[in-house]
Design an enzyme around this catalytic site. Sequence first.
Site, PDB file in Angstrom:
ATOM      1  N   VAL A 110      20.735 -38.108  25.161  1.00  0.00           N
ATOM      2  CA  VAL A 110      20.293 -39.494  25.386  1.00  0.00           C
ATOM      3  C   VAL A 110      21.488 -40.379  25.742  1.00  0.00           C
ATOM      4  CG1 VAL A 110      19.283 -41.509  24.229  1.00  0.00           C
ATOM      5  CG2 VAL A 110      18.341 -39.236  23.834  1.00  0.00           C
ATOM      6  N   ALA A 112      23.376 -40.361  28.333  1.00  0.00           N
ATOM      7  CA  ALA A 112      24.504 -39.665  28.962  1.00  0.00           C
ATOM      8  C   ALA A 112      24.565 -39.907  30.460  1.00  0.00           C
ATOM      9  CB  ALA A 112      24.403 -38.175  28.669  1.00  0.00           C
ATOM     10  N   LEU A 114      22.186 -38.998  32.433  1.00  0.00           N
ATOM     11  CA  LEU A 114      21.498 -37.879  33.082  1.00  0.00           C
ATOM     12  C   LEU A 114      20.000 -38.143  33.225  1.00  0.00           C
ATOM     13  CD1 LEU A 114      23.319 -34.855  31.370  1.00  0.00           C
ATOM     14  CD2 LEU A 114      23.810 -35.915  33.579  1.00  0.00           C
ATOM     15  N   GLY A 115      19.600 -39.389  33.015  1.00  0.00           N
ATOM     16  CA  GLY A 115      18.198 -39.745  33.259  1.00  0.00           C
ATOM     17  C   GLY A 115      17.246 -39.316  32.161  1.00  0.00           C
ATOM     18  N   SER A 116      17.717 -39.318  30.884  1.00  0.00           N
ATOM     19  CA  SER A 116      16.832 -38.891  29.792  1.00  0.00           C
ATOM     20  C   SER A 116      15.628 -39.817  29.662  1.00  0.00           C
ATOM     21  CB  SER A 116      17.597 -38.844  28.465  1.00  0.00           C
ATOM     22  OG  SER A 116      18.134 -40.116  28.161  1.00  0.00           O
ATOM     23  N   ALA A 119      13.152 -39.092  32.481  1.00  0.00           N
ATOM     24  CA  ALA A 119      12.498 -37.796  32.297  1.00  0.00           C
ATOM     25  C   ALA A 119      11.413 -37.893  31.226  1.00  0.00           C
ATOM     26  CB  ALA A 119      13.521 -36.731  31.918  1.00  0.00           C
ATOM     27  N   ASP A 160      15.828 -42.725  39.290  1.00  0.00           N
ATOM     28  CA  ASP A 160      15.768 -41.711  38.222  1.00  0.00           C
ATOM     29  C   ASP A 160      14.355 -41.128  38.071  1.00  0.00           C
ATOM     30  OD1 ASP A 160      18.374 -42.534  37.930  1.00  0.00           O
ATOM     31  OD2 ASP A 160      18.270 -42.884  35.776  1.00  0.00           O
TER      32      ASP A 160
HETATM   33  C1  MEV Z   1      21.125 -45.051  36.483  1.00  0.00           C
HETATM   34  O1  MEV Z   1      20.962 -43.645  36.401  1.00  0.00           O
HETATM   35  C2  MEV Z   1      21.314 -45.469  37.900  1.00  0.00           C
HETATM   36  C3  MEV Z   1      21.519 -46.967  38.135  1.00  0.00           C
HETATM   37  O2  MEV Z   1      21.771 -47.107  39.534  1.00  0.00           O
HETATM   38  C4  MEV Z   1      20.314 -47.794  37.716  1.00  0.00           C
HETATM   39  C5  MEV Z   1      19.109 -47.613  38.632  1.00  0.00           C
HETATM   40  O3  MEV Z   1      19.251 -47.120  39.774  1.00  0.00           O
HETATM   41  O4  MEV Z   1      18.008 -48.008  38.217  1.00  0.00           O
HETATM   42  C6  MEV Z   1      22.746 -47.489  37.388  1.00  0.00           C
END
Ligand code: MEV
Length: 333
Positions: A110, A112, A114-116, A119, A160
């Site tokens: 969480v 990190a 990595l898009g937790s 997901a 994400d």
């Molecule tokens: C977060 O993984 C990516 C950002 O560009 C935010 C977003 O795109 O919503 C920081």
Amino acid sequence: MRVLASAPAKIILFGEHSVVYGKPAIAAAIDLRTYVRAEFNKNGRIRIEAKDIRTPGLTVSFSEDQIYFETDYGKAAEVLSYVREAINLVMEETGKQKGVTVSITSQIPVGAGLGSSAAVAVATIGAVSKLLDLELSNAEIAKLGHKVELLVQGASSGIDPTVSAVGGFLYYQNGSFESLPVVELPIVVGYTGSSGSTKELVTKVRKSFNEMPEIIDPILSSMGKVVEKAREIILAEYNKEIKFELLGRLMNINHGLLDALGVSTKSLSDLVYASREAGALGAKITGAGGGGCMYTLAPGKQSEVATAIKIAGGMPMVTKISREGLRIEDIVQ
Ligand code: MEV
């Protein structure tokens, strides 16, 4: 009836933050997954169980106007707000209010980068919509996942949830995406072990943009140009060495621009420089920054770079690109 769905983590290869301002970005789904099981319950409440989300266990249940926290741990609670909004949105779409229990297990750390959160939102929408007999395509699920992020974070580009729902290698801009050929890039992801809040980092960049648009806008535009160049390289039939070398240089430029936006930290930069010194062609933050992860492109040097990341205090992770996005794993009638 019981439905088990899963959705992958992602890494942003190029273009985080500038993507929030309508510039393009390139991202890939990776083979770490969040699993969400949804089933009806008899007490009419929405119940969320998160037993293993790489933060201590927590159970939260809520009815229309009350939330019951059985244990409360900050990070886990943040993840659960994505789950809650995801369930609400699906129920709104179907017009049905039912007692549903959702259980989450996750391989994705969480906070990190990595898009937790995306997901867990995508897997929840996938499982609950199937349970409630609502037919949604993965692209529609991505759009609902974006809505969840907007509700919880205030601002989000939608990249994400789109990568998590659709999978593979994507070029993304303003809600539209193009699937790129899946190239197996020789990368190593380095985790600092600390986490950053996407919401806070996106807000921080917005504040700088509002205060100094004449300085921040050209940085965001350069990031957009870096992404265009990277897309050309990925699509072109270049000699492999040249392609990797140029991609690596673009990663280094993108990292410098992210640093200029103020989203890097000492531990992220330590891992970036340690990787470059160990022979990586490029190294940059991936995701929102403020902690979380960086990644490196290191053809033929992956094990040296992984060791350098460890020595510099990070946790190297070997990951592969996941061609599959949201997946319904199992339905028990
Ligand atoms: C977060 O993984 C990516 C950002 O560009 C935010 C977003 O795109 O919503 C920081």
